[in-house]
Write an enzyme that holds these catalytic residues in place. Structure first.
Site, PDB file in Angstrom:
ATOM      1  N   SER A 134      25.084   7.283  55.131  1.00  0.00           N
ATOM      2  CA  SER A 134      25.844   7.146  56.372  1.00  0.00           C
ATOM      3  C   SER A 134      25.164   7.776  57.587  1.00  0.00           C
ATOM      4  O   SER A 134      25.691   8.692  58.200  1.00  0.00           O
ATOM      5  CB  SER A 134      27.242   7.765  56.181  1.00  0.00           C
ATOM      6  OG  SER A 134      28.119   7.346  57.204  1.00  0.00           O
TER       7      SER A 134
ATOM      8  N   CYS B 225      19.580   3.416  64.191  1.00  0.00           N
ATOM      9  CA  CYS B 225      19.180   3.084  65.562  1.00  0.00           C
ATOM     10  C   CYS B 225      18.789   4.328  66.368  1.00  0.00           C
ATOM     11  O   CYS B 225      18.150   4.210  67.408  1.00  0.00           O
ATOM     12  CB  CYS B 225      20.304   2.338  66.270  1.00  0.00           C
ATOM     13  SG  CYS B 225      20.733   0.763  65.488  1.00  0.00           S
TER      14      CYS B 225
ATOM     15  N   TRP C 225      31.596  -9.883  94.974  1.00  0.00           N
ATOM     16  CA  TRP C 225      31.327 -10.905  93.972  1.00  0.00           C
ATOM     17  C   TRP C 225      30.271 -10.352  93.021  1.00  0.00           C
ATOM     18  O   TRP C 225      29.144 -10.090  93.408  1.00  0.00           O
ATOM     19  CB  TRP C 225      30.814 -12.206  94.601  1.00  0.00           C
ATOM     20  CG  TRP C 225      31.865 -12.972  95.357  1.00  0.00           C
ATOM     21  CD1 TRP C 225      32.040 -13.010  96.699  1.00  0.00           C
ATOM     22  CD2 TRP C 225      32.878 -13.811  94.796  1.00  0.00           C
ATOM     23  NE1 TRP C 225      33.095 -13.809  97.034  1.00  0.00           N
ATOM     24  CE2 TRP C 225      33.629 -14.329  95.875  1.00  0.00           C
ATOM     25  CE3 TRP C 225      33.226 -14.192  93.505  1.00  0.00           C
ATOM     26  CZ2 TRP C 225      34.711 -15.192  95.707  1.00  0.00           C
ATOM     27  CZ3 TRP C 225      34.297 -15.053  93.321  1.00  0.00           C
ATOM     28  CH2 TRP C 225      35.030 -15.546  94.411  1.00  0.00           C
TER      29      TRP C 225
END
Length: 442
Positions: A38, A42, A432
């Protein structure tokens, strides 16, 4: 109920924990080939350069925790060599003693992950040549790194290759990166990968593209990498040329696998054999955009599939809804994000697609210290359904790629991006969002 899990990392232990929550009378045995349980694979590149200061920081739970707190029979150095699906038995060997064992199961989970590809290159057995997959690999690299190591060669320009190029560079090493194709990061289209190449060269990473490694030479320790076009001096080599599912022990079983050895599963993580499940890097994943089975081994997916497998094994039906191919990488000053399909993939699937590209500010134009986002959208030119996106920049990449991933999961169109109520304040965005700017343009 007797549960046996082969593999004690992401998928395996996510399943084990879900079983303990669901079945209070569960008898769980986990068979792990290595010594560690466990942990976050990464995070290993960041252990090597000291960003993560202690290798123990990437361990989520120790073997002792699983044994003492959760009552799991968590074994180490136990390699499975055969599964008899008719007798419901697992056969293996205890690697420390060489003792053979067999164990009965009612429910079996195969969560053996993947192994790094180590081609049969001449000289690959020399000292100083390392893969990076496990805590043991990480410790070996840390022990090998010293002041005499000046020149490091990385073979392979994928996730780990890019992260390790930055890691070694931050330690003051001269880094050469060899890639057999004409671009780094082949999960991106070439026009976007060009930005990655520029970032590598900006940080003095020597790029050798379009060359295939054929072997290594040296006296006990590697000192030269030999390709089909030349040779390069080195003090240390990191191999990062891909990974393959760790399923060789199933070759004589009736479990259905693809040509690469990844196990076929349904949405409940069931294999073709009753009472046998599979999850994580050794299993396939359904790709929601391609509408096909795929194999994109990532830690996020392994944890999700493991949890779902454990729930189903214990009688709580859950389904895995699939992936859309999302990933993100830190590479020096840039963040590289992608989701859905690239142009290459859309071409391969013969989809009627169109492309829109944009360079936009990550925040309001008048707010100081804005950075450029390079964005590429791929969409169906007939229905305007989103197919994929790639975003590269210094700030705000994760925000946009997660919006696109959510839109892809929900099968949204380009036009529907305009209706999204996205967060706005000048330090973070324009009125936007760049994705909505692209939607307006399309």
């Amino acid at each position: 109920m007797r549960y046996v899990i082969i593999g004690g990392v992401a998928a395996g232990m996510s399943a084990a924990m879900e079983i303990t929550r669901t079945d209070s009378k569960a008898k769980i045995t986990v068979l792990e080939r290595g010594q560690d349980y466990s942990y976050g694979q990464c995070g290993l590149p960041y252990v090597i350069n000291g960003v993560v200061p202690d290798i123990d920081k990437v361990i989520a739970r120790t073997v002792e925790t699983f044994r003492e707190k959760y009552g799991i029979d968590a074994r180490t150095f136990t390699e499975v060599i055969h599964v008899d699906e008719k007798k419901k038995k697992v056969y293996g060997v205890q690697l420390k003693t060489g003792t053979a064992f067999e164990i009965d199961y009612d429910r079996l989970l195969i969560a053996t992950g993947s192994d790094p590809v180590l081609p049969n290159w001449k000289g690959i057995e020399l000292d100083g040549i390392h893969p990076l997959k496990t805590l043991i690999d990480t410790k070996a690299i840390l022990q090998d790194l010293n002041n005499k190591i000046k020149n490091v060669t990385i073979v392979g320009g994928g996730y780990v290759g890019l992260e390790m190029a930055e890691s070694f560079h931050s330690l003051g090493k001269n880094v050469t990166l060899i890639q057999r194709s004409d671009q780094l990061a082949t999960i991106f289209d070439l026009d976007m990968a060009t930005i990655i190449h520029q970032e590598a060269e900006k940080h003095q990473i020597s790029l050798i593209l379009g060359e295939e490694v054929e072997g290594f030479s040296g006296d006990k320790r590697v000192n030269t990498v030999i390709t089909n076009k030349g040779s390069y001096s080195t003090d240390l080599v990191l191999l990062s040329v891909g990974a393959k599912p760790n399923t060789d022990f199933l070759q004589n079983s009736a479990i259905h696998m693809n040509a690469q050895g990844a196990i076929h599963v349904n949405a409940y993580m069931q294999t073709s054999i009753p009472h046998i499940y599979a999850a994580g890097d050794c299993a396939i994943q359904y790709h929601r955009v391609k509408q096909l089975d795929d194999h994109i081994p990532l830690g996020t997916t392994a944890n999700k599939q493991g949890r779902i497998a454990g729930a189903n094994m214990a009688g709580n039906p859950l389904t895995f809804k699939g992936i859309v191919g999302t990933s993100i990488i830190k590479f020096f000053d840039l963040t590289l994000g992608r989701t859905g399909l690239t142009e290459k993939e859309a071409n391969h699937l013969k989809l009627p697609y169109a492309v829109e590209v944009l360079e936009a500010n990550n925040q309001a134009g008048y707010y100081p210290d804005g950075e450029t986002l390079h964005i590429k959208l791929i969409y169906d030119k007939n229905s305007y359904a989103l197919l994929g996106g790639q975003v590269i920049g210094k700030k705000g990449v994760d925000k946009r790629i997660d919006v696109l991933a959510t839109a892809l999961y929900n099968k949204m169109t380009v036009k529907q991006l305009l209706d999204l109520d996205l967060a706005y304040a000048p330090p973070y965005n324009g009125v936007w969002d760049p994705l909505q700017q692209m939607a307006r343009k399309i």
